[in-house]
Write an enzyme that holds these catalytic residues in place. Sequence first.
Site, PDB file in Angstrom:
ATOM      1  N   TYR A   1       2.016 -12.922   2.267  1.00 53.15           N
ATOM      2  CA  TYR A   1       2.921 -12.011   2.956  1.00 53.15           C
ATOM      3  C   TYR A   1       3.347 -12.599   4.306  1.00 53.15           C
ATOM      4  O   TYR A   1       4.539 -12.630   4.650  1.00 53.15           O
ATOM      5  CB  TYR A   1       2.253 -10.650   3.166  1.00 53.15           C
TER       6      TYR A   1
ATOM      7  N   ARG B   1       2.923   2.648   8.258  1.00 54.00           N
ATOM      8  CA  ARG B   1       2.920   1.298   7.697  1.00 54.00           C
ATOM      9  C   ARG B   1       1.486   0.763   7.652  1.00 54.00           C
ATOM     10  O   ARG B   1       0.685   1.079   8.529  1.00 54.00           O
ATOM     11  CB  ARG B   1       3.761   0.358   8.553  1.00 54.00           C
TER      12      ARG B   1
END
Length: 410
Positions: A164, A221
């Site tokens: 990521y 998040r």
Amino acid sequence: TEKLPLWGLPGLAHFQQPVSPLLCPQDALSDNLKTCYKYLNQTSRSFAAVIQALDGELRHAVCILYLVLRALDTVEDDMTISLETKVPMLHDFHSYLYQPDWRYMESKEKYKQVLEDFPTISLEFRNLAKVYRDVIADICHKMGAGMAEFLQKKADSLQEWDKYCHYVVGLVGIGLSRLFSVLELEDPIVGQDTELANSMGVFIEKTIIIRDYLEDQLAGREFWPREVWSRYAKKLSDLAKPENIDVAVQCMNELITNALHHIPDVLTYLSRLKTQSVFNFCAIPQVMAIATLAACYNNKQVFRGVVKIRKGQAVTLMMDASNIQAVKSIMYQYVEEIYRKIPSTDPSSNKTQQIIVSIQTICLPNGTVVSRNHYSPIYLSCAMLLAALSWQYLSAMSEALEEDVQANEN
């Protein structure tokens, strides 16, 4: 939602220099390129300053790289765009660079102007030399594919966390390094060694993710890898509960230890750079990152509010990080600060000690502490200019910090 995929942002935004007209004379630019720099200043006050401190062609190429990736990131961030529309857009975005009329008028995001006036950005992209276009289009293609991959999944394992971070910022490090080399500002190895270039970006991104735990939680998040936090809590959000503060800090310490493993790559990368403006561009975010990790390590405040380095400390780091020996000294001192704070009961204490000793050996192979105030002759010639900009710099940091605090409150 992704974090902004560019070096040093958003978590380190208030550490950068302010925009100065001395750095990029706008009257020397075409109308379209002036518009691009206007968008650059509107979408990233801090990163715009770093770009405009670069030299010549590199400045324009990095400006366009930034705007292209900002537009791509705007698509990814826009929650009003359905997945059926968004996924193909992310995969195809690199092709829009060669479509003069492509634009997107339905975005609801703050920086939608980079999509609505994408033809101006893509025109300036096509005006770049082919070697620059090839790098920018390739990075855009790979980043778009990575964003699409992580739209519907989280980075659960450490391997996925690394992947990521590679997509979000590591690719930017690789793209920038390739630009440095094709412009012959740096040796070919700088652009060819993608592993080191990737570490330059990943180290910063992991620092941002670690520091911004609470901000991200408040915004809904999650970026911490499940493989780590699941050993300390049933849910990542549980780490914010006061009764879990001790295990929360232990979890964070483990992630900081993981991030420290990128420092040897960072130092090797920086040791290869020979152009002063490129060195400054690359080194300053790295020393800000290690200072931030030192401030976060074993610090309960990460789970209660905002952790930041002091303004004076940031200015000193910016001035000191002028050559590789000074950067090594800075790294040595901050990992030593972490070492002194390692609790004997911390589950990661042995691993933390091991990586720090390894870093210190690289920084000081002869066992001699290098003065952080040893400036290169070239950098000394810039000292007065930087001193003159200091007040502007402090004001910009204050404004950006206020924005961060307001975002947390909202």
